[in-house]
Motif scaffolding. Sequence first.
Motif, PDB file in Angstrom:
ATOM      1  N   ARG A  66       9.449  55.345  68.662  1.00  0.00           N
ATOM      2  CA  ARG A  66       9.200  54.773  69.992  1.00  0.00           C
ATOM      3  C   ARG A  66       9.110  55.864  71.061  1.00  0.00           C
ATOM      4  O   ARG A  66       8.226  55.830  71.919  1.00  0.00           O
ATOM      5  CB  ARG A  66      10.304  53.790  70.343  1.00  0.00           C
ATOM      6  N   LEU A  67      10.017  56.838  71.002  1.00  0.00           N
ATOM      7  CA  LEU A  67       9.967  57.945  71.966  1.00  0.00           C
ATOM      8  C   LEU A  67       8.647  58.706  71.860  1.00  0.00           C
ATOM      9  O   LEU A  67       8.019  59.044  72.866  1.00  0.00           O
ATOM     10  CB  LEU A  67      11.134  58.900  71.746  1.00  0.00           C
ATOM     11  N   ALA A  69       5.759  57.583  70.659  1.00  0.00           N
ATOM     12  CA  ALA A  69       4.650  56.739  71.101  1.00  0.00           C
ATOM     13  C   ALA A  69       4.571  56.692  72.627  1.00  0.00           C
ATOM     14  O   ALA A  69       3.472  56.735  73.201  1.00  0.00           O
ATOM     15  CB  ALA A  69       4.807  55.330  70.537  1.00  0.00           C
ATOM     16  N   GLU A  70       5.719  56.627  73.291  1.00  0.00           N
ATOM     17  CA  GLU A  70       5.716  56.627  74.751  1.00  0.00           C
ATOM     18  C   GLU A  70       5.162  57.937  75.303  1.00  0.00           C
ATOM     19  O   GLU A  70       4.402  57.943  76.270  1.00  0.00           O
ATOM     20  CB  GLU A  70       7.131  56.393  75.283  1.00  0.00           C
ATOM     21  N   GLU A  71       5.533  59.049  74.674  1.00  0.00           N
ATOM     22  CA  GLU A  71       5.035  60.338  75.146  1.00  0.00           C
ATOM     23  C   GLU A  71       3.546  60.504  74.852  1.00  0.00           C
ATOM     24  O   GLU A  71       2.819  61.101  75.642  1.00  0.00           O
ATOM     25  CB  GLU A  71       5.828  61.484  74.513  1.00  0.00           C
ATOM     26  N   ALA A  73       1.410  58.143  74.931  1.00  0.00           N
ATOM     27  CA  ALA A  73       0.720  57.350  75.941  1.00  0.00           C
ATOM     28  C   ALA A  73       0.594  58.124  77.246  1.00  0.00           C
ATOM     29  O   ALA A  73      -0.364  57.924  78.002  1.00  0.00           O
ATOM     30  CB  ALA A  73       1.459  56.037  76.177  1.00  0.00           C
ATOM     31  N   ARG A  74       1.519  59.017  77.516  1.00  0.00           N
ATOM     32  CA  ARG A  74       1.481  59.811  78.754  1.00  0.00           C
ATOM     33  C   ARG A  74       0.521  60.983  78.655  1.00  0.00           C
ATOM     34  O   ARG A  74      -0.085  61.371  79.633  1.00  0.00           O
ATOM     35  CB  ARG A  74       2.871  60.327  79.095  1.00  0.00           C
TER      36      ARG A  74
END
Length: 95
Positions: A66-67, A69-71, A73-74
């Motif tokens: 999850r961490l 995937a969030e990064e 996306a950024r």
Amino acid sequence: MGQSYLKNAALLTGADVLLRLAGMGLRIYLANALGGEGMGLYQLVLAVYALFVTLATAGVSVAATRLMAEELARGRAQARGMLVRLAGTGLLLGA
């Protein structure tokens, strides 16, 4: 697409069979080396060890995914930094 899926499934199945055979060989060796009482103690300790490993690692891979995937996306640059931090943390905890 289907051919690739079948090839990957066959590869995973073959690897699983090989690992199970290696585990069986290890158990046979341990049974001969430790004897009946030693194997009883080994099985007792192994059950407790497996419980604690399960509790210690529960959710770690999901959190790391999850961490990451969030990064992603950024942006790629931030994702690279997160990948380095996650790898470092994994190496630290693994050691």
